[in-house]
Write a protein that holds these residues in place. Structure first.
Motif, short mmCIF file in Angstrom:
data_model
loop_
_atom_site.label_atom_id
_atom_site.label_comp_id
_atom_site.label_asym_id
_atom_site.label_seq_id
_atom_site.Cartn_x
_atom_site.Cartn_y
_atom_site.Cartn_z
N ASP A 80 -16.78 -17.83 33.26
CA ASP A 80 -16.49 -16.60 32.51
C ASP A 80 -15.86 -15.54 33.41
OD1 ASP A 80 -17.48 -17.57 30.06
OD2 ASP A 80 -19.53 -17.06 30.64
N ALA A 81 -15.07 -15.98 34.38
CA ALA A 81 -14.45 -15.06 35.34
C ALA A 81 -13.30 -15.78 36.03
CB ALA A 81 -15.47 -14.57 36.36
N GLU A 82 -12.58 -15.04 36.87
CA GLU A 82 -11.44 -15.61 37.57
C GLU A 82 -11.84 -16.62 38.64
OE1 GLU A 82 -9.09 -12.45 39.15
OE2 GLU A 82 -8.59 -11.62 37.19
N ARG A 118 -12.10 -20.62 33.70
CA ARG A 118 -13.00 -19.60 33.23
C ARG A 118 -14.01 -20.17 32.24
NH1 ARG A 118 -10.14 -14.44 33.84
NH2 ARG A 118 -8.13 -14.86 34.80
N ARG A 152 -5.68 -19.53 35.32
CA ARG A 152 -5.19 -18.15 35.34
C ARG A 152 -5.05 -17.57 33.95
NH1 ARG A 152 -0.39 -18.41 39.97
NH2 ARG A 152 -1.70 -19.24 41.66
N ALA A 154 -6.55 -15.93 30.83
CA ALA A 154 -7.77 -15.16 30.61
C ALA A 154 -8.65 -15.75 29.52
CB ALA A 154 -7.41 -13.71 30.29
N ASP A 155 -8.04 -16.26 28.46
CA ASP A 155 -8.80 -16.83 27.35
C ASP A 155 -8.18 -18.17 26.97
OD1 ASP A 155 -10.15 -17.47 25.03
OD2 ASP A 155 -10.11 -15.43 24.21
#
Length: 221
Positions: A80-82, A118, A152, A154-155
């Motif tokens: 849930d993050a980079e 992610r 890379r 985001a979603d």
């Protein structure tokens, strides 16, 4: 006579099991080919325990895994993050430490972290050829909006859903099929190429953890 590995998994959601079951089994089978002896990988079985705080959840699952003769337990959490830094520091490491430190209970202590960056849908984007085959489209990665490195994005789940919409609107109504992302989890778990997924750093880390599990069992040196 072949040696065996029995594998269990706890995952964050039901759709995650549908994708990860096939991916995990085939990753174990790929690593098994590196061993000097024949190894049979049994099906990857979900471990059913009540969802609680992560340390309790993993501990209770490790106890259930031992009761069912599971030799290796995979633990899935999305970063849930980079990066996966916080996921390991805040969730995986404390939960794994509790299992390793507690010597009073019978537990499966051979644990493998499964931490996509992610989220698990980023791994579904790892083999774009397989993804497009399952979407039944000849559009390019650029036309579908999947031409970026998966980790890379985001979603990645929304990215796949948008790609599905693009793939469908280019078809005639007669040949259009109401495909949803839910239709893709299981077939991509079966068909996505491990050789493509290991190009993703978080998947490569998972594969290395699988190798460590084999070493723990004495099957790999």
């Amino acid at each position: 006579m072949s040696n065996i590995i029995t594998v269990g998994i706890i995952a964050e959601g039901s759709t995650d099991y549908r994708f990860l079951g096939g991916i995990i089994r085939r990753t174990f089978e790929t690593v098994a080919m590196e061993c000097a002896t024949d190894i049979d990988v049994y099906s990857v079985d979900p471990i059913e325990v009540n969802k609680t705080a992560i340390t309790d959840y993993v501990f209770n699952a490790a106890k259930r895994a031992d009761e069912h003769g599971i030799m290796v337990m995979c633990v899935h959490v999305d970063a849930d993050a980079e990066t996966d830094k916080d996921a390991f520091a805040d969730r995986i490491n404390p939960a794994f430490d509790r299992v390793q430190i507690d010597k009073t209970a019978d537990l499966c202590r051979n644990l493998v972290p499964v931490v996509p960056v992610r989220m698990v849908e980023a791994w579904m984007l790892g083999d774009k050829i397989a993804l497009k085959q399952e979407m039944n489209t000849t559009l390019t990665d650029t036309e579908l909006g999947i031409d970026r490195p998966p980790e890379r994005i985001a979603d990645p789940k929304a990215c796949i859903e948008e790609a599905i919409r693009h793939s469908q609107k280019h078809k005639t109504r007669r040949h259009r099929y109401e495909l949803t992302i839910g239709d893709l989890y299981e077939p991509l778990g079966i068909n996505a190429q491990i050789a493509q997924l290991v190009l993703l750093p978080s998947f490569k880390k998972f594969q290395e953890a699988v190798r460590d599990a084999f070493r723990e069992l004495g099957y790999l040196h």
